[in-house]
Design a protein around this motif. Sequence first.
Motif, mmCIF file in Angstrom:
data_model
loop_
_atom_site.group_PDB
_atom_site.id
_atom_site.type_symbol
_atom_site.label_atom_id
_atom_site.label_comp_id
_atom_site.label_asym_id
_atom_site.label_seq_id
_atom_site.Cartn_x
_atom_site.Cartn_y
_atom_site.Cartn_z
ATOM 1 N N MET A 14 0.819 -1.212 0.000
ATOM 2 C CA MET A 14 0.000 0.000 0.000
ATOM 3 C C MET A 14 0.855 1.266 0.000
ATOM 4 S SD MET A 14 -3.045 -1.184 -0.233
ATOM 5 C CE MET A 14 -4.109 0.184 0.232
ATOM 6 N N ILE A 15 1.949 1.260 0.738
ATOM 7 C CA ILE A 15 2.840 2.426 0.767
ATOM 8 C C ILE A 15 3.455 2.644 -0.610
ATOM 9 C CG2 ILE A 15 5.033 3.291 1.684
ATOM 10 C CD1 ILE A 15 4.188 1.989 4.400
ATOM 11 N N GLU A 16 3.882 1.563 -1.260
ATOM 12 C CA GLU A 16 4.459 1.696 -2.605
ATOM 13 C C GLU A 16 3.431 2.237 -3.596
ATOM 14 O OE1 GLU A 16 7.600 1.466 -3.528
ATOM 15 O OE2 GLU A 16 8.212 0.930 -1.500
ATOM 16 N N LEU A 17 2.197 1.765 -3.510
ATOM 17 C CA LEU A 17 1.159 2.280 -4.402
ATOM 18 C C LEU A 17 0.858 3.742 -4.087
ATOM 19 C CD1 LEU A 17 -1.299 -0.758 -4.558
ATOM 20 C CD2 LEU A 17 0.457 -0.087 -6.224
ATOM 21 N N ALA A 18 0.910 4.110 -2.818
ATOM 22 C CA ALA A 18 0.680 5.508 -2.431
ATOM 23 C C ALA A 18 1.796 6.401 -2.954
ATOM 24 C CB ALA A 18 0.567 5.625 -0.908
ATOM 25 N N LEU A 67 -4.182 2.580 -6.358
ATOM 26 C CA LEU A 67 -5.104 2.912 -5.282
ATOM 27 C C LEU A 67 -6.347 3.542 -5.905
ATOM 28 C CD1 LEU A 67 -2.782 4.622 -2.625
ATOM 29 C CD2 LEU A 67 -3.563 2.247 -2.689
ATOM 30 N N PRO A 68 -7.542 3.087 -5.531
ATOM 31 C CA PRO A 68 -8.755 3.684 -6.071
ATOM 32 C C PRO A 68 -9.141 4.992 -5.368
ATOM 33 C CG PRO A 68 -9.327 1.859 -4.655
ATOM 34 C CD PRO A 68 -7.824 1.911 -4.733
ATOM 35 N N ARG A 69 -8.472 5.286 -4.260
ATOM 36 C CA ARG A 69 -8.722 6.518 -3.497
ATOM 37 C C ARG A 69 -7.389 7.172 -3.177
ATOM 38 N NH1 ARG A 69 -11.834 4.399 1.616
ATOM 39 N NH2 ARG A 69 -10.239 2.832 1.399
ATOM 40 N N GLU A 70 -7.437 8.419 -2.814
ATOM 41 C CA GLU A 70 -6.216 9.141 -2.463
ATOM 42 C C GLU A 70 -5.576 8.541 -1.212
ATOM 43 O OE1 GLU A 70 -6.458 13.419 -2.369
ATOM 44 O OE2 GLU A 70 -8.139 13.390 -3.769
ATOM 45 N N PRO A 71 -4.245 8.605 -1.116
ATOM 46 C CA PRO A 71 -3.545 8.061 0.052
ATOM 47 C C PRO A 71 -4.016 8.652 1.386
ATOM 48 C CG PRO A 71 -1.980 8.481 -1.706
ATOM 49 C CD PRO A 71 -3.303 9.051 -2.151
ATOM 50 N N LYS A 72 -4.512 9.873 1.368
ATOM 51 C CA LYS A 72 -4.966 10.482 2.623
ATOM 52 C C LYS A 72 -6.296 9.898 3.094
ATOM 53 C CE LYS A 72 -7.275 14.431 0.465
ATOM 54 N NZ LYS A 72 -7.263 15.874 0.294
ATOM 55 N N GLU A 73 -6.950 9.093 2.253
ATOM 56 C CA GLU A 73 -8.250 8.508 2.583
ATOM 57 C C GLU A 73 -8.163 7.060 3.064
ATOM 58 O OE1 GLU A 73 -10.554 8.973 -0.945
ATOM 59 O OE2 GLU A 73 -10.624 11.151 -0.782
ATOM 60 N N ILE A 74 -6.966 6.493 3.088
ATOM 61 C CA ILE A 74 -6.779 5.095 3.490
ATOM 62 C C ILE A 74 -5.871 5.070 4.713
ATOM 63 C CG2 ILE A 74 -5.915 2.825 2.787
ATOM 64 C CD1 ILE A 74 -6.418 3.733 -0.143
ATOM 65 N N THR A 75 -6.336 4.422 5.781
ATOM 66 C CA THR A 75 -5.547 4.371 7.015
ATOM 67 C C THR A 75 -4.837 3.027 7.175
ATOM 68 O OG1 THR A 75 -7.301 3.480 8.430
ATOM 69 C CG2 THR A 75 -7.210 5.904 8.161
ATOM 70 N N THR A 119 -2.585 7.757 8.061
ATOM 71 C CA THR A 119 -2.959 7.479 6.678
ATOM 72 C C THR A 119 -1.736 7.073 5.856
ATOM 73 O OG1 THR A 119 -2.596 9.732 5.896
ATOM 74 C CG2 THR A 119 -4.793 9.228 6.816
ATOM 75 N N LEU A 120 -2.003 6.557 4.670
ATOM 76 C CA LEU A 120 -0.894 6.258 3.756
ATOM 77 C C LEU A 120 -0.124 7.529 3.424
ATOM 78 C CD1 LEU A 120 -2.490 3.670 1.302
ATOM 79 C CD2 LEU A 120 -0.746 3.256 3.053
ATOM 80 N N GLU A 121 -0.839 8.636 3.306
ATOM 81 C CA GLU A 121 -0.157 9.907 3.039
ATOM 82 C C GLU A 121 0.813 10.238 4.168
ATOM 83 O OE1 GLU A 121 -1.755 13.706 0.982
ATOM 84 O OE2 GLU A 121 -2.268 13.873 3.119
ATOM 85 N N ASP A 122 0.396 10.016 5.415
ATOM 86 C CA ASP A 122 1.290 10.241 6.551
ATOM 87 C C ASP A 122 2.539 9.371 6.433
ATOM 88 O OD1 ASP A 122 -0.580 11.968 7.784
ATOM 89 O OD2 ASP A 122 -1.500 10.316 8.897
#
Length: 139
Positions: A14-18, A67-75, A119-122
């Motif tokens: 998930m981090i790599e996809l983000a 990712l089907p959603r932005e990284p900030k939307e996935i925890t 989040t993934l963004e974090d």
Amino acid sequence: MKISTKGRYGLTIMIELARNYGEGPIPLKTIARENNLSEHYLEQLASPLRNAGLIKSVRGAYGGYILPREPKEITAGDIIRVLEGPIALVEGIEEEEPAKQALWKRVTEAIKQVLDTTTLEDLINHDKDDPLDGYMFYI
């Protein structure tokens, strides 16, 4: 509670996809190679992540996952729950005395709070501004 390789490697996917969000699909082969992981094992982890709607597969010569959603939307909590199941430090606490029950519930809630607010963004921006700074991880 112990996070297995399922949770750890799933978080790696998930981090790599983000990190590559918006740049097109990334093959699991690339993620496996860059992180020195088994591609076959990552394929097993991708299925539940896809079924949960956390990743989307793209077929074809330039296919892979996005990712089907932005990284900030996935925890991190979203990911861990899909791959590891419910987050609980101690099972069967109903048998414990009330003081111990309260302790285990507080610790479990603290873990959930960290996972559900990271989040993934974090995680991809970790080096820039550490969102986990100040947390003690000696549980």
